[in-house]
Design a protein around this motif. Structure first.
Motif, PDB file in Angstrom:
ATOM      1  N   ASP A 141       0.890  -1.121   0.061  1.00  0.00           N
ATOM      2  CA  ASP A 141       0.061  -0.019   0.031  1.00  0.00           C
ATOM      3  C   ASP A 141       0.879   1.336  -0.042  1.00  0.00           C
ATOM      4  O   ASP A 141       0.447   2.225   0.624  1.00  0.00           O
ATOM      5  N   TRP A 144      -0.862   4.455  -1.420  1.00  0.00           N
ATOM      6  CA  TRP A 144      -1.729   4.966  -0.357  1.00  0.00           C
ATOM      7  C   TRP A 144      -0.676   5.840   0.643  1.00  0.00           C
ATOM      8  O   TRP A 144      -1.420   6.758   1.155  1.00  0.00           O
ATOM      9  N   MET A 145      -0.136   5.091   1.230  1.00  0.00           N
ATOM     10  CA  MET A 145       0.822   5.807   2.573  1.00  0.00           C
ATOM     11  C   MET A 145       1.442   7.030   2.062  1.00  0.00           C
ATOM     12  O   MET A 145       1.425   7.955   2.799  1.00  0.00           O
ATOM     13  N   ARG A 148      -1.220   9.688   1.511  1.00  0.00           N
ATOM     14  CA  ARG A 148      -1.710  10.285   2.989  1.00  0.00           C
ATOM     15  C   ARG A 148      -0.732  11.364   3.700  1.00  0.00           C
ATOM     16  O   ARG A 148      -1.156  12.292   4.163  1.00  0.00           O
ATOM     17  N   HIS A 200     -14.067   5.351   4.330  1.00  0.00           N
ATOM     18  CA  HIS A 200     -13.307   4.671   5.437  1.00  0.00           C
ATOM     19  C   HIS A 200     -14.327   3.788   6.131  1.00  0.00           C
ATOM     20  O   HIS A 200     -15.464   3.581   6.024  1.00  0.00           O
ATOM     21  N   ASP A 240      -4.257  -3.656   4.290  1.00  0.00           N
ATOM     22  CA  ASP A 240      -3.557  -3.506   3.020  1.00  0.00           C
ATOM     23  C   ASP A 240      -4.621  -3.586   1.917  1.00  0.00           C
ATOM     24  O   ASP A 240      -4.585  -2.812   1.082  1.00  0.00           O
ATOM     25  N   CYS A 242      -7.716  -2.908   2.295  1.00  0.00           N
ATOM     26  CA  CYS A 242      -8.678  -1.533   2.093  1.00  0.00           C
ATOM     27  C   CYS A 242      -7.947  -0.714   1.539  1.00  0.00           C
ATOM     28  O   CYS A 242      -8.389   0.202   0.617  1.00  0.00           O
ATOM     29  N   HIS A 243      -6.499  -0.310   1.708  1.00  0.00           N
ATOM     30  CA  HIS A 243      -5.786   0.886   1.147  1.00  0.00           C
ATOM     31  C   HIS A 243      -5.826   0.617  -0.323  1.00  0.00           C
ATOM     32  O   HIS A 243      -6.069   1.514  -1.049  1.00  0.00           O
ATOM     33  N   GLY A 248      -9.919   4.086   3.715  1.00  0.00           N
ATOM     34  CA  GLY A 248      -9.138   4.082   5.050  1.00  0.00           C
ATOM     35  C   GLY A 248      -9.592   3.454   5.951  1.00  0.00           C
ATOM     36  O   GLY A 248     -10.763   3.087   6.041  1.00  0.00           O
ATOM     37  N   HIS A 315      -0.597   0.246   9.823  1.00  0.00           N
ATOM     38  CA  HIS A 315      -0.977   1.079   8.843  1.00  0.00           C
ATOM     39  C   HIS A 315      -2.196   1.935   8.983  1.00  0.00           C
ATOM     40  O   HIS A 315      -3.006   2.242   8.234  1.00  0.00           O
ATOM     41  N   ASP A 317      -5.234   4.502   9.583  1.00  0.00           N
ATOM     42  CA  ASP A 317      -5.291   5.774   9.197  1.00  0.00           C
ATOM     43  C   ASP A 317      -5.807   6.913  10.108  1.00  0.00           C
ATOM     44  O   ASP A 317      -5.705   7.765  10.200  1.00  0.00           O
TER      45      ASP A 317
END
Length: 641
Positions: A141, A144-145, A148, A200, A240, A242-243, A248, A315, A317
């Motif tokens: 991910d 994504w990270m 963010r 989310h 993971d 989800c991202h 989130g 991870h 959020d």
């Protein structure tokens, strides 16, 4: 005894760095969970595990388990300088073995305690810790990270949260306990939530807890994801996925109190170590739990490290902090004489306030873009304002006032609503004092409160229409959104943690219509900046008319920084309002972009034929007006073209 019992010898001293001890004493060791607890170690007698635990008032500490017949004398740990930490190394100890600490108190009595920093634990009803590792998962991910981190706090984002209790969302069979695993949820929950358009998922507490009925709010192992649904790696996989699907993940976190069970944190070394000794400061009268000693550096460090652990190692959020009000006030739920004033004679818990401020600063420094969310039910000022301005430093605060007033209003028969319209309009007096989330959480649909649709008056059609109207009003109102599972399709019975949701209802058209409405609201929320870009300031909202009490109608504008706007109109009665005049500033055609009475959602399809032309007037001081048809118990929204 386990097969490995013959190769495990008594523990040997393991050095812990002076810097580790110093930072722990200062309450600033952010990776404390990698020092204390049980971790793989390659020592002079081969690979095994090293153990370390803080128990400054103990006479002796040892490691016990199946491997040594639970013999408290077999594998002693050794004190590390004057730190209060006991440490040692067990060669031959393997991943997955059950263990506890045998802690001998000053009175000579020995109790078995679980590891406060255990990374995994056995399935309930057992409570033993299970040796595990931290670094056995490869994340996918990074995109994504990175995004963010670069974007920072999501204050202006379109946020809609689906709150989930994973133990009762869906089962494999009709038998209690046939839970979906973390990996099952990655395959089923994630596409479901993504299809509905939520941004989310918020999970009720996932830290290990022995009692299902506590829903996770009485945490037994703060660093161990519950084994009900799989391993820590399985939970990482769920986050993971989800991202990778653009979702989130928010986790409920409980730093305010912990259970009194004799196997966990309470009276850990025979003294009030993690909690105050004095019950007026150290015990919660409502929940029968201990309260953390927020003034003690080592305890603060335990909680700091735990918050950072979930954000770093899983991870996550955002953390939603449970029961913040109980932390802020020394007299919370206490009678006179049952609490001790602070050093200034007041009721504010100074240590807890400083802890929360420092926590938010530390989290935001280490994880830009991670949200800290307060469930705070009082009028405490500045909960979501920066610490440097005197606030508590949270990113968002739950708007409990909006939730209570709105639910009370909707529970009234429409014939009486004209007398209570202030319950809808009052929230705008304080809507921008905080960065709010509008919550419709599990607490509102359980313990005798009934389901969301069950609160609505009228016959079944009116109840469904009221549900659609409630959700429309919630999405249109300034603030981020949170909806508990089952409310999206109008579950009739109240939530019970020992029953799965009534998925059979989703086969019926009216309930399918409610789900389609949620999809439409989430799509509208994301697509139009006016719906979210100025959520936290007056520039994003304007009343058009809040004075038509007699008709139980309100109208307002949501506005974006780019000048775009959406006109929302709400009719809280079952009477169709035709040729209803609503003021506006923009001439031309206004397109109807949303109608909760659409037949697509299960309504009567009363509406405005796709839109209306603005007409010139001096009506109410507006240069133009829109002659609208307002459907029964419905919301309609327009934007100028």
């Amino acid at each position: 005894m386990s097969p490995s019992a013959t190769k495990i010898s008594p523990s040997l001293p393991v050095a812990i760095g002076e810097l580790d001890i110093y930072l722990f004493g200062q309450g600033k060791h952010w990776d404390l969970y990698r020092v204390l607890g049980a971790h793989p170690h390659d020592g002079p007698e081969g690979p095994g595990y090293r153990f370390a635990v803080w128990a400054p008032n103990a006479r002796a500490v040892s490691v016990v388990g199946d491997f040594n017949g639970w013999d408290a004398d077999a594998c002693p740990l050794f004190p590390v300088a004057a730190s209060g930490v006991w440490a040692g190394y067990l060669p031959g100890f393997a991943k997955g073995e059950l263990y506890k600490f045998a802690v001998t108190r000053k009175d000579g009595h020995t109790v078995l305690k679980t590891d406060p920093f255990a990374l995994f634990a056995e399935m309930r009803p057992g409570v033993a810790s299970r040796s595990w590792t931290l670094d056995d998962y490869a994340w996918n991910d990074a995109a994504w990270m990175d995004t963010r981190r670069e974007k920072g706090l999501p204050l202006d984002d379109a946020i809609s949260i689906y709150e989930v209790h994973p133990g009762s969302w869906r089962w494999k069979t009709k038998d209690y306990g046939s839970f979906y695993s973390y990996r099952d949820l990655a395959e089923t929950l994630v596409p479901y939530v993504r299809d509905l358009g939520f941004t989310h998922i918020e999970f009720m507490p996932l830290a290990e807890h022995p009692l299902d009925e506590s829903w996770g709010y009485q945490t037994g192992h703060y660093f161990a994801p519950t084994s009900r649904f799989g391993t820590p790696e399985d939970l990482r996989h769920l986050v993971d996925v989800c991202h990778q699907n653009g979702l989130g993940v928010i986790l409920d976190w409980v730093p305010g109190h912990f259970p009194k069970d004799d196997w966990c944190l309470g009276r850990f070394d025979g003294t009030g170590l993690y909690e105050h000794e004095d019950p007026r400061q150290g015990e919660h009268p409502d929940w029968g739990t201990y309260i953390f000693n927020f003034g003690r550096h080592e305890v603060r460090n335990f909680l700091f490290a735990n918050a950072l652990y979930w954000l770093k190692e899983f991870h996550i959020d955002g953390l939603r902090i449970d029961a913040v009000a109980s932390m802020l006030y020394l007299d919370y739920s206490r009678e006179e004489g049952e609490w001790i004033p602070n050093k200034y004679g007041g009721k504010e818990n100074i240590d807890a306030i400083e802890f929360l401020r420092d926590l938010n600063v530390v989290v935001h420094e280490h994880f830009p873009g991670a949200a800290m969310i307060a469930e705070e039910s009082t009028s405490w000022a500045g909960v979501s304002r920066p610490v440097y301005t005197g606030g508590l430093g949270f990113t968002f605060k739950w708007n409990m006032g909006w939730m209570n007033d709105t639910l009370d209003y909707f529970a009234k028969n429409p014939v009486h609503r004209s007398y209570h319209q202030n319950q809808l309009t009052f929230s705008m007096l304080y809507a921008f004092h905080e960065n709010f989330i509008l919550p419709l959480s599990h607490d509102e649909v359980t313990h005798g409160k009934g389901s969301l649709i069950g609160k609505m008056p009228g016959d079944q059609w009116q109840q469904m229409a009221n549900l659609r109207l409630f959700l429309s009003y919630m999405w249109a109102h300034p603030g981020k959104k949170l909806l508990f599972m089952g409310c999206e399709f109008g579950q009739w019975k109240e939530w019970n943690a020992r029953e799965e949701l009534d998925w059979v209802l989703t086969e019926f058209p009216s309930h399918q219509g409610a789900m389609e409405l949620v999809r439409a609201l989430n799509a509208l929320h994301k697509s139009f900046p006016a719906m979210h870009a100025s959520d936290n300031e007056w520039t994003g909202f304007e009343w058009v008319d809040l004075s038509d009490y007699a008709s139980s109608v309100i109208t307002f504008l949501r506005k974006a920084p780019d000048g775009s706007q959406i006109l929302w109109n709400f009719n809280f009665t079952p009477i169709v309002r035709e040729d209803y005049a609503v003021g506006c500033r923009v001439p031309g055609y206004w397109r109807e972009i949303y109608n909760s009475d659409s037949e697509l959602f299960g309504g009567t399809n009363t509406g405005n034929g796709g839109g209306v032309m603005a007409k010139p007037t001096t009506f109410g001081g507006w240069p133009y007006y829109l002659p609208l048809t307002l459907p029964p118990l419905a919301a309609v929204a327009f934007t100028p073209e």
